[in-house]
Design a protein around this motif. Structure first.
Motif, mmCIF file in Angstrom:
data_model
loop_
_atom_site.group_PDB
_atom_site.id
_atom_site.type_symbol
_atom_site.label_atom_id
_atom_site.label_comp_id
_atom_site.label_asym_id
_atom_site.label_seq_id
_atom_site.Cartn_x
_atom_site.Cartn_y
_atom_site.Cartn_z
ATOM 1 N N THR A 79 0.807 -1.223 0.000
ATOM 2 C CA THR A 79 0.000 0.000 0.000
ATOM 3 C C THR A 79 0.841 1.273 0.000
ATOM 4 O OG1 THR A 79 -0.167 -0.322 2.396
ATOM 5 C CG2 THR A 79 -2.038 -1.051 1.069
ATOM 6 N N ILE A 80 1.900 1.292 -0.783
ATOM 7 C CA ILE A 80 2.725 2.506 -0.867
ATOM 8 C C ILE A 80 1.969 3.545 -1.694
ATOM 9 C CG2 ILE A 80 4.884 3.460 -1.760
ATOM 10 C CD1 ILE A 80 5.201 1.723 0.777
ATOM 11 N N ASP A 81 1.702 4.703 -1.081
ATOM 12 C CA ASP A 81 0.872 5.698 -1.762
ATOM 13 C C ASP A 81 1.407 7.117 -1.631
ATOM 14 O OD1 ASP A 81 0.349 6.173 0.871
ATOM 15 O OD2 ASP A 81 -1.814 5.890 0.742
ATOM 16 N N ARG A 82 2.661 7.259 -1.177
ATOM 17 C CA ARG A 82 3.240 8.613 -1.128
ATOM 18 C C ARG A 82 4.747 8.546 -0.965
ATOM 19 N NH1 ARG A 82 0.522 7.133 3.433
ATOM 20 N NH2 ARG A 82 1.482 7.590 5.451
ATOM 21 N N GLN A 83 5.388 9.597 -1.458
ATOM 22 C CA GLN A 83 6.851 9.667 -1.436
ATOM 23 C C GLN A 83 7.387 9.629 -0.006
ATOM 24 O OE1 GLN A 83 9.033 9.721 -3.957
ATOM 25 N NE2 GLN A 83 7.763 10.193 -5.746
ATOM 26 N N SER A 84 6.713 10.341 0.909
ATOM 27 C CA SER A 84 7.243 10.415 2.280
ATOM 28 C C SER A 84 7.297 9.026 2.917
ATOM 29 C CB SER A 84 6.389 11.354 3.126
ATOM 30 O OG SER A 84 5.048 10.902 3.150
ATOM 31 N N LEU A 85 6.358 8.172 2.546
ATOM 32 C CA LEU A 85 6.326 6.819 3.096
ATOM 33 C C LEU A 85 7.554 6.023 2.618
ATOM 34 C CD1 LEU A 85 4.274 5.383 4.915
ATOM 35 C CD2 LEU A 85 3.084 4.594 2.865
ATOM 36 N N VAL A 86 7.921 6.205 1.384
ATOM 37 C CA VAL A 86 9.102 5.507 0.851
ATOM 38 C C VAL A 86 10.350 5.941 1.616
ATOM 39 C CG1 VAL A 86 10.527 5.097 -1.183
ATOM 40 C CG2 VAL A 86 8.042 5.338 -1.427
ATOM 41 N N LEU A 123 5.078 6.289 -11.653
ATOM 42 C CA LEU A 123 6.483 6.202 -12.078
ATOM 43 C C LEU A 123 7.438 6.900 -11.108
ATOM 44 C CD1 LEU A 123 8.630 5.276 -14.096
ATOM 45 C CD2 LEU A 123 8.102 7.298 -15.485
ATOM 46 N N PRO A 124 7.160 8.166 -10.705
ATOM 47 C CA PRO A 124 8.071 8.798 -9.753
ATOM 48 C C PRO A 124 8.212 8.014 -8.441
ATOM 49 C CG PRO A 124 6.333 10.340 -10.442
ATOM 50 C CD PRO A 124 6.121 9.079 -11.199
ATOM 51 N N LEU A 125 7.128 7.378 -7.989
ATOM 52 C CA LEU A 125 7.223 6.582 -6.760
ATOM 53 C C LEU A 125 8.114 5.361 -6.972
ATOM 54 C CD1 LEU A 125 3.765 6.206 -4.951
ATOM 55 C CD2 LEU A 125 5.910 7.036 -4.020
ATOM 56 N N ILE A 126 7.937 4.704 -8.106
ATOM 57 C CA ILE A 126 8.767 3.527 -8.395
ATOM 58 C C ILE A 126 10.241 3.947 -8.480
ATOM 59 C CG2 ILE A 126 9.328 1.791 -10.152
ATOM 60 C CD1 ILE A 126 6.336 1.613 -10.788
ATOM 61 N N GLU A 133 18.220 1.950 -1.207
ATOM 62 C CA GLU A 133 19.059 0.757 -1.099
ATOM 63 C C GLU A 133 18.351 -0.440 -0.483
ATOM 64 O OE1 GLU A 133 22.716 1.800 0.810
ATOM 65 O OE2 GLU A 133 23.440 -0.293 0.672
ATOM 66 N N ASN A 134 17.511 -0.202 0.517
ATOM 67 C CA ASN A 134 16.900 -1.311 1.249
ATOM 68 C C ASN A 134 15.493 -1.663 0.780
ATOM 69 O OD1 ASN A 134 18.945 0.131 3.070
ATOM 70 N ND2 ASN A 134 18.692 -1.858 4.049
ATOM 71 N N LEU A 135 15.081 -1.091 -0.339
ATOM 72 C CA LEU A 135 13.714 -1.317 -0.823
ATOM 73 C C LEU A 135 13.751 -1.777 -2.272
ATOM 74 C CD1 LEU A 135 12.155 2.077 0.393
ATOM 75 C CD2 LEU A 135 12.320 -0.072 1.695
ATOM 76 N N PHE A 136 12.742 -2.544 -2.668
ATOM 77 C CA PHE A 136 12.545 -2.781 -4.093
ATOM 78 C C PHE A 136 11.059 -2.862 -4.403
ATOM 79 C CE2 PHE A 136 11.581 -7.404 -4.424
ATOM 80 C CZ PHE A 136 11.910 -7.822 -3.150
ATOM 81 N N CYS A 137 10.703 -2.456 -5.611
ATOM 82 C CA CYS A 137 9.306 -2.447 -6.026
ATOM 83 C C CYS A 137 9.064 -3.651 -6.926
ATOM 84 C CB CYS A 137 8.994 -1.159 -6.779
ATOM 85 S SG CYS A 137 7.276 -1.097 -7.340
ATOM 86 N N SER A 138 8.054 -4.461 -6.572
ATOM 87 C CA SER A 138 7.796 -5.673 -7.356
ATOM 88 C C SER A 138 6.499 -5.580 -8.155
ATOM 89 C CB SER A 138 7.737 -6.893 -6.427
ATOM 90 O OG SER A 138 6.621 -6.770 -5.564
ATOM 91 N N GLY A 139 5.756 -4.462 -8.021
ATOM 92 C CA GLY A 139 4.534 -4.378 -8.810
ATOM 93 C C GLY A 139 3.531 -3.370 -8.287
ATOM 94 N N LEU A 140 2.276 -3.588 -8.676
ATOM 95 C CA LEU A 140 1.195 -2.634 -8.404
ATOM 96 C C LEU A 140 0.025 -3.324 -7.705
ATOM 97 C CD1 LEU A 140 1.072 -0.927 -11.945
ATOM 98 C CD2 LEU A 140 2.486 -0.278 -9.989
ATOM 99 N N MET A 141 -0.715 -2.539 -6.939
ATOM 100 C CA MET A 141 -1.894 -3.046 -6.230
ATOM 101 C C MET A 141 -3.049 -2.081 -6.486
ATOM 102 S SD MET A 141 -3.759 -2.289 -3.223
ATOM 103 C CE MET A 141 -4.214 -2.958 -1.628
ATOM 104 N N THR A 142 -4.271 -2.614 -6.580
ATOM 105 C CA THR A 142 -5.422 -1.717 -6.655
ATOM 106 C C THR A 142 -6.632 -2.307 -5.934
ATOM 107 O OG1 THR A 142 -6.600 -0.164 -8.097
ATOM 108 C CG2 THR A 142 -6.564 -2.456 -8.826
ATOM 109 N N LEU A 143 -7.502 -1.410 -5.527
ATOM 110 C CA LEU A 143 -8.718 -1.754 -4.792
ATOM 111 C C LEU A 143 -9.855 -0.998 -5.464
ATOM 112 C CD1 LEU A 143 -9.797 -3.052 -2.110
ATOM 113 C CD2 LEU A 143 -9.149 -0.963 -0.955
ATOM 114 N N PRO A 144 -10.542 -1.628 -6.420
ATOM 115 C CA PRO A 144 -11.597 -0.909 -7.149
ATOM 116 C C PRO A 144 -12.806 -0.649 -6.251
ATOM 117 C CG PRO A 144 -11.160 -3.086 -8.127
ATOM 118 C CD PRO A 144 -10.433 -3.029 -6.834
#
Ligand SMILES: *Cc1c(COP(=O)(O)O)cnc(C)c1O
Length: 214
Positions: A79-86, A123-126, A133-144
């Motif tokens: 549920t990553i939804d903002r830059q500050s969280l990253v 894209l900017p979040l990815i 260094e300690n994170l990687f993005c493996s895909g996308l999630m959605t909740l319609p």
């Protein structure tokens, strides 16, 4: 199989919010490998009673003041939804010497009540995740939005897949967006037809929420 998919490509995430630990344990003993939780406090309580080799996914909205605990509790944060969280996940994952898998939550409906970023903010979040260094993005999630008729959710699922397909060639070189987390009890069949690799299922596994004692 009916959708022409290889079943080994699709992981069942047992959405366990409000489900008592003994029921979660029974699901694991029946073959569930991934538990999805919405709340940090509840996860702490349930995990303390479940010492089994299983992966824990955060599938609920996260407040910034819970990031430190989330780093220790979860293997994957969907549920990553903002830059500050990253930024905060990078800080605490580094301190914990952990490498954390993240999915970006996308809001495709524009509903204000739903978390997630707009498609053009993905894209900017990815990129920020890829440069952490300690994170990687493996895909996308959605909740319609919720629909009584699962077919009505289909275009959100195909939109998420198409977004992934558009992003894959332009994300930083080492990023592989292989995961699409979409589909719940009512619409997982449609989501699988549209390419889901993670289906988050609660009610269909555990029964209606709030009725666990019965
Ligand atoms: C509760 C929940 C689910 C599971 O919903 P069901 O309809 O009970 O299968 C899936 N994803 C998220 C984010 C949830 O909060």
């Amino acid at each position: 199989m009916r959708a022409g998919r290889d079943p080994s490509e699709i992981v069942l995430v047992a959405a366990a919010k409000t489900v008592p630990p003994e029921k979660v344990r029974a699901a694991i003993e029946a073959g569930v490998n991934v538990i999805g939780e919405n709340y940090v406090q509840e996860t702490k309580r349930v995990k303390a009673q479940i010492d089994l080799p299983v992966k824990w996914h955060l599938i609920g909205h996260l407040q910034s003041n819970k990031v430190k605990q989330a780093v220790h509790l979860f293997d994957v944060v969907e549920t990553i939804d903002r830059q500050s969280l990253v930024k905060e996940f990078q800080q605490y994952a580094s301190l914990a010497d952990k490498r954390l898998e993240l999915l970006v939550q996308v809001n495709l409906s524009g509903e204000l009540s739903k978390s997630g970023v707009k498609p053009d903010e993905v894209l900017p979040l990815i990129e920020t995740i890829a440069h952490s260094e300690n994170l990687f993005c493996s895909g996308l999630m959605t909740l319609p939005p919720f629909f009584d008729e699962p077919e009505r959710a289909r275009h959100y699922f195909s939109e998420l897949r198409e977004l992934r397909d558009r992003l894959q060639p332009i994300v930083p070189g080492n990023v592989r967006l292989q995961e699409l987390s979409m589909g719940m009890s009512g619409d997982f069949a449609v989501a699988i037809e549209e390419g889901a690799t993670l289906v988050r299922i609660g009610t269909a596994l555990f029964g209606p929420r709030g009725a666990q004692g019965s």
